[in-house]
Design a protein around this motif. Structure first.
Motif, PDB file in Angstrom:
ATOM      1  N   SER A 175       0.835  -1.195   0.000  1.00  0.00           N
ATOM      2  CA  SER A 175       0.000   0.000   0.000  1.00  0.00           C
ATOM      3  C   SER A 175       0.870   1.246   0.000  1.00  0.00           C
ATOM      4  CB  SER A 175      -0.908   0.019   1.235  1.00  0.00           C
ATOM      5  OG  SER A 175      -0.125   0.154   2.405  1.00  0.00           O
ATOM      6  N   GLY A 177       2.337   4.800   1.201  1.00  0.00           N
ATOM      7  CA  GLY A 177       2.668   5.273   2.536  1.00  0.00           C
ATOM      8  C   GLY A 177       3.777   4.465   3.159  1.00  0.00           C
ATOM      9  N   ASN A 179       5.037   1.609   5.771  1.00  0.00           N
ATOM     10  CA  ASN A 179       4.687   0.371   6.467  1.00  0.00           C
ATOM     11  C   ASN A 179       5.926  -0.120   7.204  1.00  0.00           C
ATOM     12  OD1 ASN A 179       1.891  -0.182   5.132  1.00  0.00           O
ATOM     13  ND2 ASN A 179       3.257   0.196   3.403  1.00  0.00           N
ATOM     14  N   SER A 195       1.209   1.268   9.952  1.00  0.00           N
ATOM     15  CA  SER A 195       1.086   1.818   8.606  1.00  0.00           C
ATOM     16  C   SER A 195       0.318   3.126   8.662  1.00  0.00           C
ATOM     17  CB  SER A 195       0.344   0.822   7.703  1.00  0.00           C
ATOM     18  OG  SER A 195       0.107   1.382   6.420  1.00  0.00           O
ATOM     19  N   ARG A 197      -1.260   4.309   5.955  1.00  0.00           N
ATOM     20  CA  ARG A 197      -2.045   4.260   4.716  1.00  0.00           C
ATOM     21  C   ARG A 197      -3.391   4.978   4.825  1.00  0.00           C
ATOM     22  NH1 ARG A 197      -2.714  -2.175   4.355  1.00  0.00           N
ATOM     23  NH2 ARG A 197      -0.500  -1.957   4.886  1.00  0.00           N
TER      24      ARG A 197
END
Length: 302
Positions: A175, A177, A179, A195, A197
């Motif tokens: 995803s 962003g 992590n 995360s 996200r």
């Protein structure tokens, strides 16, 4: 309604040592999750980081000045663990469940950034595990055969796994962003991670193959570095105030505790810290206490 008397004996009064304004001190502490009582294990000038509790319950290890050190839980003088050529260790390190191996992240091979190595817990020659860098260790699988880590690839931070014995890395998150901070649950069913996200940094979990990713927290704070207790009942994690990006040092932060049975969250400790406080697994083997590092910067006027 009650009057009690306390008697102090063998007390001495001494002039305080001379400290410099702006000096930083690090304190290795443990906190009892039932009472939230905190106990100091070791204090020193300068910065040290990221305690791991040894599986036998007797010692804590941490990193300082590129080295890994061990100190008794009851306090004492730390001793340096021999990590061979790895003399630039960072705060991402941890011990296998059987207590035999130590994983470290080290950037002595500077052209690759941080790389992951394993060596005997008592010290010895490190063996390189990851082929690419930067790679930052975060968790051992319960069977000791796999490690999970955060890797930066093409300027993107994601969660990966790799066999301890060597082999190809497997990317688990894709995803957008950041992590980071993966750690296995003690039963091996999940990998917990953080995360951003959704816009703020939150705790998530997934199956070990990267499937079934789901959020565990969803609030206004920025939550990092989830770690599950050995009995599988609790999750401790680090919370930054709203608006703080990344995991910087020297911030007012909170250690929070989630009951995995009902996902109720309580405050375990408030402290000055952040980066270095609880980057890696630091539960006691009996699941009753958590180790962490707090910091203090002396004021400019004393």
């Amino acid at each position: 309604n009650v009057t009690e008397t306390a008697v102090f004996s063998h007390v001495s009064l001494e002039a305080p040592a001379t400290f410099k304004p702006g000096e930083l001190f690090s304190t290795l502490e443990t906190v009892d999750i039932a009472s939230t009582d905190r106990r100091v294990v070791y204090v020193a000038e300068g910065r040290f980081e990221a305690p791991n509790w040894t599986p036998d319950g007797r010692s804590l290890i941490f990193n300082r000045n590129g080295h890994i050190e061990r100190v008794p839980v009851g306090g004492g003088t730390p001793e340096v663990i021999d990590t061979g050529i790895a003399a630039r260790c960072n705060n991402d390190h941890g011990i296998s469940a059987d207590g035999k191996l130590l994983a470290i992240s080290d950037d002595s091979e500077q052209q690759s950034g941080s790389l992951i190595y394993v060596l005997p817990l008592d010290g010895g020659a490190p063996r390189r595990v990851t082929g690419e860098g930067p790679s930052y260790w975060h968790g051992w699988s319960p069977d000791g055969k796999t490690i999970c880590f955060c890797g930066e690839r093409q300027r993107q931070y994601d969660v990966y796994t790799i066999p301890v014995g060597g082999g190809a890395e497997t990317q688990l998150t894709r995803s957008a962003g950041h992590n980071d901070g993966p750690d296995y649950s003690p039963d091996g069913r999940f990998i917990y991670f953080n995360s951003d996200r959704t816009g703020t940094m939150q705790v998530w979990r997934m199956a070990p193959d990267g499937s079934a990713q789901e959020p565990m927290t969803s609030d206004e704070r920025n939550n990092w570095f989830p770690h599950i207790s050995p009995d599988g009942k609790w999750m401790v994690f680090l919370s930054y105030p709203p608006g703080v990006t990344g995991h910087p040092p020297d911030k007012d932060v909170t250690l929070r505790l989630m009951s995995l049975a009902d996902r109720k969250i309580t405050v375990l400790a408030k402290l000055f810290g952040g980066q270095g406080t609880i980057n890696v697994p630091s539960w006691s083997p009996d699941s009753k206490r958590v180790a962490f590092v707090s910091y203090e910067i002396l004021p400019n006027s004393m």
